[in-house]
Design a protein around this motif. Structure first.
Motif, PDB file in Angstrom:
ATOM      1  N   LYS B 206       0.724  -1.105  -0.204  1.00 17.80           N
ATOM      2  CA  LYS B 206      -0.095   0.185   0.127  1.00 17.80           C
ATOM      3  C   LYS B 206       0.941   1.248  -0.004  1.00 17.80           C
ATOM      4  CE  LYS B 206      -3.406  -2.027   2.802  1.00 17.80           C
ATOM      5  NZ  LYS B 206      -3.141  -1.930   4.255  1.00 17.80           N
ATOM      6  N   LEU B 207       0.455   2.294  -0.738  1.00 13.43           N
ATOM      7  CA  LEU B 207       1.100   3.580  -0.664  1.00 13.43           C
ATOM      8  C   LEU B 207       0.733   4.286   0.694  1.00 13.43           C
ATOM      9  CD1 LEU B 207       2.556   4.904  -2.804  1.00 13.43           C
ATOM     10  CD2 LEU B 207       0.670   6.133  -3.652  1.00 13.43           C
ATOM     11  N   GLU B 208       1.579   3.876   1.663  1.00  9.62           N
ATOM     12  CA  GLU B 208       1.464   4.640   3.083  1.00  9.62           C
ATOM     13  C   GLU B 208       2.656   5.512   3.227  1.00  9.62           C
ATOM     14  OE1 GLU B 208       1.698   1.055   5.308  1.00  9.62           O
ATOM     15  OE2 GLU B 208      -0.320   0.520   4.867  1.00  9.62           O
ATOM     16  N   LEU B 209       2.213   6.894   2.993  1.00  2.00           N
ATOM     17  CA  LEU B 209       3.547   7.851   3.091  1.00  2.00           C
ATOM     18  C   LEU B 209       3.348   8.993   4.059  1.00  2.00           C
ATOM     19  CD1 LEU B 209       3.615   8.410  -0.759  1.00  2.00           C
ATOM     20  CD2 LEU B 209       4.976   6.765   0.432  1.00  2.00           C
ATOM     21  N   GLU B 210       2.698   8.563   5.005  1.00  2.00           N
ATOM     22  CA  GLU B 210       2.376   9.357   6.282  1.00  2.00           C
ATOM     23  C   GLU B 210       3.589  10.018   7.197  1.00  2.00           C
ATOM     24  OE1 GLU B 210       0.661   6.919   5.614  1.00  2.00           O
ATOM     25  OE2 GLU B 210      -1.481   7.573   5.452  1.00  2.00           O
ATOM     26  N   ASP B 211       4.432   8.929   7.165  1.00  3.23           N
ATOM     27  CA  ASP B 211       5.762   9.054   8.158  1.00  3.23           C
ATOM     28  C   ASP B 211       6.980   9.596   7.242  1.00  3.23           C
ATOM     29  OD1 ASP B 211       4.177   8.227  10.269  1.00  3.23           O
ATOM     30  OD2 ASP B 211       4.949   6.291   9.881  1.00  3.23           O
ATOM     31  N   ALA B 212       6.982   9.243   5.853  1.00  4.36           N
ATOM     32  CA  ALA B 212       8.251   9.126   5.200  1.00  4.36           C
ATOM     33  C   ALA B 212       8.956  10.730   5.115  1.00  4.36           C
ATOM     34  CB  ALA B 212       7.675   8.669   3.691  1.00  4.36           C
ATOM     35  N   ASP B 213       9.905  10.648   5.337  1.00  2.00           N
ATOM     36  CA  ASP B 213      10.864  11.793   5.106  1.00  2.00           C
ATOM     37  C   ASP B 213      11.340  12.135   3.482  1.00  2.00           C
ATOM     38  OD1 ASP B 213      11.087  12.699   7.886  1.00  2.00           O
ATOM     39  OD2 ASP B 213      12.227  10.925   8.147  1.00  2.00           O
ATOM     40  N   LYS B 235       1.245  -1.232 -14.289  1.00  9.76           N
ATOM     41  CA  LYS B 235       1.827  -0.048 -14.571  1.00  9.76           C
ATOM     42  C   LYS B 235       1.473   1.105 -13.702  1.00  9.76           C
ATOM     43  CE  LYS B 235      -0.802   1.380 -18.250  1.00  9.76           C
ATOM     44  NZ  LYS B 235      -0.758   1.689 -19.763  1.00  9.76           N
ATOM     45  N   SER B 236       0.079   1.081 -13.380  1.00 10.33           N
ATOM     46  CA  SER B 236      -0.487   2.383 -12.893  1.00 10.33           C
ATOM     47  C   SER B 236      -0.831   2.089 -11.139  1.00 10.33           C
ATOM     48  CB  SER B 236      -1.567   2.870 -13.578  1.00 10.33           C
ATOM     49  OG  SER B 236      -1.267   3.151 -14.860  1.00 10.33           O
ATOM     50  N   VAL B 237      -0.256   1.047 -10.800  1.00 11.54           N
ATOM     51  CA  VAL B 237      -0.548   0.653  -9.412  1.00 11.54           C
ATOM     52  C   VAL B 237      -0.341   1.648  -8.334  1.00 11.54           C
ATOM     53  CG1 VAL B 237       1.326  -0.776  -9.107  1.00 11.54           C
ATOM     54  CG2 VAL B 237      -0.833  -1.253  -7.856  1.00 11.54           C
ATOM     55  N   TYR B 238       0.693   2.389  -8.449  1.00 13.92           N
ATOM     56  CA  TYR B 238       1.114   3.449  -7.615  1.00 13.92           C
ATOM     57  C   TYR B 238       1.015   4.638  -8.298  1.00 13.92           C
ATOM     58  CZ  TYR B 238       2.468  -0.664  -4.955  1.00 13.92           C
ATOM     59  OH  TYR B 238       2.353  -1.740  -4.015  1.00 13.92           O
ATOM     60  N   LYS B 239       0.487   5.702  -7.679  1.00 14.76           N
ATOM     61  CA  LYS B 239       0.374   6.960  -8.516  1.00 14.76           C
ATOM     62  C   LYS B 239       0.386   7.852  -7.426  1.00 14.76           C
ATOM     63  CE  LYS B 239      -1.645   9.430 -12.252  1.00 14.76           C
ATOM     64  NZ  LYS B 239      -2.515   9.498 -13.270  1.00 14.76           N
ATOM     65  N   ILE B 240       1.475   9.022  -7.660  1.00 15.50           N
ATOM     66  CA  ILE B 240       1.336  10.060  -6.428  1.00 15.50           C
ATOM     67  C   ILE B 240       0.426  11.055  -6.946  1.00 15.50           C
ATOM     68  CG2 ILE B 240       2.718  12.017  -5.230  1.00 15.50           C
ATOM     69  CD1 ILE B 240       4.865   9.654  -4.986  1.00 15.50           C
ATOM     70  N   THR B 241      -0.593  11.446  -6.269  1.00 12.40           N
ATOM     71  CA  THR B 241      -1.602  12.494  -6.727  1.00 12.40           C
ATOM     72  C   THR B 241      -1.498  13.822  -5.553  1.00 12.40           C
ATOM     73  OG1 THR B 241      -3.115  11.598  -5.608  1.00 12.40           O
ATOM     74  CG2 THR B 241      -3.137  10.864  -8.063  1.00 12.40           C
ATOM     75  N   THR B 247      -1.507  13.686   2.319  1.00 11.09           N
ATOM     76  CA  THR B 247      -1.474  12.574   3.594  1.00 11.09           C
ATOM     77  C   THR B 247       0.140  12.814   4.028  1.00 11.09           C
ATOM     78  OG1 THR B 247      -0.802  10.959   2.277  1.00 11.09           O
ATOM     79  CG2 THR B 247      -2.888  11.156   2.612  1.00 11.09           C
ATOM     80  N   MET B 248       0.903  13.573   3.440  1.00 10.28           N
ATOM     81  CA  MET B 248       2.323  13.360   3.568  1.00 10.28           C
ATOM     82  C   MET B 248       2.765  14.618   4.478  1.00 10.28           C
ATOM     83  SD  MET B 248       3.881  12.391  -0.224  1.00 10.28           S
ATOM     84  CE  MET B 248       5.398  13.148   0.413  1.00 10.28           C
ATOM     85  N   ASP B 271       3.926  21.619  -6.056  1.00 13.13           N
ATOM     86  CA  ASP B 271       4.120  21.453  -4.710  1.00 13.13           C
ATOM     87  C   ASP B 271       5.413  21.377  -4.311  1.00 13.13           C
ATOM     88  OD1 ASP B 271       2.327  19.837  -2.340  1.00 13.13           O
ATOM     89  OD2 ASP B 271       4.424  20.052  -2.152  1.00 13.13           O
ATOM     90  N   SER B 272       5.946  22.203  -3.327  1.00  8.61           N
ATOM     91  CA  SER B 272       7.335  22.635  -3.091  1.00  8.61           C
ATOM     92  C   SER B 272       8.184  21.151  -2.728  1.00  8.61           C
ATOM     93  CB  SER B 272       7.475  23.654  -2.223  1.00  8.61           C
ATOM     94  OG  SER B 272       7.035  23.110  -0.940  1.00  8.61           O
ATOM     95  N   ARG B 273       7.332  20.257  -2.204  1.00 10.70           N
ATOM     96  CA  ARG B 273       7.937  18.756  -1.892  1.00 10.70           C
ATOM     97  C   ARG B 273       8.097  18.045  -2.944  1.00 10.70           C
ATOM     98  NH1 ARG B 273       2.959  17.127   2.034  1.00 10.70           N
ATOM     99  NH2 ARG B 273       1.952  18.440   0.272  1.00 10.70           N
ATOM    100  N   CYS B 274       7.915  18.543  -4.228  1.00  8.98           N
ATOM    101  CA  CYS B 274       8.130  17.586  -5.484  1.00  8.98           C
ATOM    102  C   CYS B 274       9.332  18.167  -5.970  1.00  8.98           C
ATOM    103  CB  CYS B 274       6.926  17.506  -6.211  1.00  8.98           C
ATOM    104  SG  CYS B 274       5.592  16.679  -5.643  1.00  8.98           S
ATOM    105  N   ILE B 275      10.437  17.597  -5.694  1.00 13.24           N
ATOM    106  CA  ILE B 275      11.744  18.157  -6.186  1.00 13.24           C
ATOM    107  C   ILE B 275      12.672  17.498  -7.181  1.00 13.24           C
ATOM    108  CG2 ILE B 275      12.175  19.216  -3.659  1.00 13.24           C
ATOM    109  CD1 ILE B 275      14.256  16.624  -3.700  1.00 13.24           C
TER     110      ILE B 275
END
Ligand SMILES: [Zn+2]
Lengths: 147, 299
Positions: B206-213, B235-241, B247-248, B271-275
Motif C-alpha cells: 500500500k502507498l502509505e507515506l504519512e511518516d516518510a521523510d 503499471k499504474s498501481v502506484y500514483k502520487i496525486t 497525507t504526507m 508542490d514544493s515537496r516535489c523536487i
C-alpha cells in the motif's frame, strides 16, 4: 585394503567426502581419454567413508585443484611421477578464482564475444558462494562448478 | 587518476568529500560564477546505450568546469556496429581524451574498461549492475533538501526488484549512514530482493507515506515483463496525486530518477515537496565533483 592399481604418472585425489567423487571428476573435466579409477565409500579412519579418484596421466591446473575444496574440503592431492609421490597437499579454499570458471549471467561482459577479459570470482564463505567481479552476480555453493 | 565504477568503491570519507565538493560546485553555479578548473581537458562520452538525460547531465557538468566534450551516443553510430570490441573502442578513445564516461548494457563493462583504459573511467551505468553517479546525486539531493543523510524514513516505491537506482541507494544508506528506516512499497511481483532487506524496514503493497521523510518513486518498466497484460495490470498501481501529497509530512521530499510516465501526476509538480527536477539539477554539481575527482584523485 582394497586393491586398486597404482598409477605410474598422474593425479590421485584422496579423502574426498563419501559419494562426491563423481562431482570432483566432473569438475576435473571428466575422464576424457585417460584411465580413471574411482573408489567410492572406502572405509577410512579420518572420515566415516571416503572416495578416491585416480587419474592416469593427468595433471590438473592448480587453480582447478583448489576448487575441489568447494565440493570436498578435506580432500588431498597426490601428484605422481614415474611411480613416485612427488607432491602431497590438502586442497585449500581460494579467496579468488580466476579464469577456470564461466559466469552464468548471459549478459555479463565476460560472456561477450572476443572481449579481452578473463572471468574472476571472489569466494565468500558461510554460506559458500562465488561472486563475479564483473557483473556482481552471486552464485550459490557449487552451482558454477559443474555447470 | 581514479576510476568511478561502483558505489561500493567509495570510503565513507570519500563520500563526504564528494558531497562537500559538490556543494562547492553548487554554490558557484548558484552565484553564476564561471569555473575553468578543467580548461583544456577533454571528456569523452561513450554511450553504447542511449540515455539522453545522463549524457546531457555529464556534458553540462564538463562544460561548467571549462572542459570540452566529444563522443557518441548510440551504438549504431560507432564501430561497435562494425563489431569492434568494447575494449578496443575504449582503448582508442582513451587516446583522444583525458577522462571517459561510459554507459553500456553489459554488466561489468565499466570494470573491463577501467582495466584497459589509460585514462580514468566513470561508469555512467552498466546494465543491471551499477550507476554510481546517479546514487551520488540522489544522496546529494537528500543532503541538500533534508540537511542530513542519517536518521531518515525513506519510502521506496515501484519496481524494487529490478530498479537499479533503488538498489544502489539502499546499499549506500546501509553501508555508510545510520538510523535509516525503509518502507518498501511494491507489488509482489516486483518486491525488493532479500539482500537489500537490512536494518530497519517494512514491506507493504500500500502507498502509505504519512511518516516518510524521503519518498523515492520509480517507474515500472514495460521491458521487465514477459507478459504484457501483467504490465498493464501493474503499471499504474502506484500514483502520487495531490490527494496523496495531502497525507504526507509538510517537510517530506518526493524524488524520482526520471523519466516518469504517469506515476506522479503532473499536478503535483507545483508542490514544493516535489523536487524531482531539482534533483536532475543536482546531478550537475555532483558530476562536476566526480569528474574532478576522477581527473585528480590518487589511484
Ligand atoms: Zn558475470
Amino acid at each position: 585394503m582394497m586393491m586398486v592399481k597404482h598409477i605410474e604418472n598422474g593425479t590421485v585425489i584422496d579423502h574426498i567426502d563419501g559419494g562426491k567423487a563423481l562431482e570432483v571428476l566432473k569438475l576435473m573435466g571428466g575422464p576424457n581419454s585417460s584411465t580413471v579409477v574411482i573408489a567410492v565409500n572406502v572405509p577410512s579412519t579420518k572420515h566415516k567413508k571416503k572416495d578416491i579418484l585416480k587419474m592416469e596421466g593427468v595433471y590438473v591446473d592448480e587453480r582447478k585443484l583448489d576448487l575441489i575444496s568447494l565440493i570436498a574440503p578435506s580432500a588431498t592431492v597426490n601428484i605422481i611421477k614415474n611411480g613416485k609421490l612427488v607432491e602431497k597437499r590438502p586442497v585449500k579454499l581460494p579467496t579468488e578464482v580466476s579464469g577456470v570458471l564461466t559466469c552464468l549471467n548471459p549478459k555479463c561482459i565476460t560472456n561477450k564475444d572476443r572481449e579481452p577479459v578473463t572471468t574472476k570470482f571472489t569466494v565468500e564463505k558461510e554460506p559458500l558462494r562465488l561472486i563475479c567481479v564483473y557483473c556482481n552476480k552471486e552464485f550459490e555453493g557449487t552451482s558454477l562448478l559443474t555447470a | 587518476m581514479k576510476d568511478i565504477i561502483s558505489i561500493s568503491d567509495f570510503s565513507k570519507k570519500e563520500f563526504t568529500d564528494v558531497l562537500a565538493e559538490a556543494d562547492k560546485m553548487h554554490s558557484a553555479l548558484q552565484k553564476g560564477k564561471a569555473l575553468d578548473t578543467l580548461k583544456g581537458k577533454i571528456m569523452a562520452v561513450m554511450f553504447f546505450e542511449a540515455s539522453t538525460r545522463t549524457r546531457l547531465s555529464f556534458e553540462s557538468a564538463m562544460n561548467r568546469l571549462g572542459g570540452s566534450v566529444l563522443g557518441f551516443a548510440e551504438p549504431a553510430s560507432t564501430s561497435m556496429a562494425k563489431a569492434e570490441t568494447i575494449a578496443d573502442t575504449v582503448n582508442t578513445v582513451a587516446q583522444y581524451s583525458d577522462v571517459i564516461v561510459m554507459r553500456s548494457p553489459f554488466p561489468g563493462a565499466a570494470q573491463l574498461a577501467s582495466e584497459v583504459s589509460s585514462v580514468p573511467i566513470i561508469n555512467g551505468g552498466d546494465g543491471s549492475r551499477e550507476h554510481p553517479t546517479q546514487t551520488m546525486l540522489d544522496l546529494f539531493t537528500i543532503k541538500k533538501e533534508k540537511g542530513r543523510l542519517d536518521n531518515l524514513k525513506v519510502a521506496m516505491i515501484g519496481d524494487l526488484k529490478y530498479g537499479r537506482t533503488v538498489h544502489s541507494l539502499c546499499k549506500a544508506f546501509n553501508n555508510y549512514f545510520k538510523g535509516i528506516e525503509f518502507t518498501f512499497i511494491a507489488p509482489e511481483a516486483l518486491a525488493i530482493p532479500n539482500e537489500f532487506k537490512k536494518g530497519k524496514y517494512h514491506e507493504t503493497g500500500k502507498l502509505e507515506l504519512e511518516d516518510a521523510d524521503v519518498v523515492y518513486m520509480t517507474r515500472i518498466q514495460k521491458e521487465r515483463f514477459a507478459d504484457p497484460t501483467e504490465y498493464e495490470k501493474l503499471k499504474s498501481v502506484y500514483k502520487i496525486t495531490p490527494k496523496i501529497l495531502e497525507t504526507m509530512k509538510k517537510d517530506a521530499i518526493v524524488m524520482h530518477p526520471l523519466p516518469r510516465v504517469n506515476e506522479i501526476d503532473w499536478r503535483c509538480d507545483s508542490d514544493s515537496r516535489c523536487i524531482y527536477f531539482k534533483q536532475a539539477y543536482y546531478g550537475v554539481p555532483t558530476r562536476m565533483a566526480l569528474i574532478q575527482l576522477a581527473l585528480r584523485g590518487g589511484k
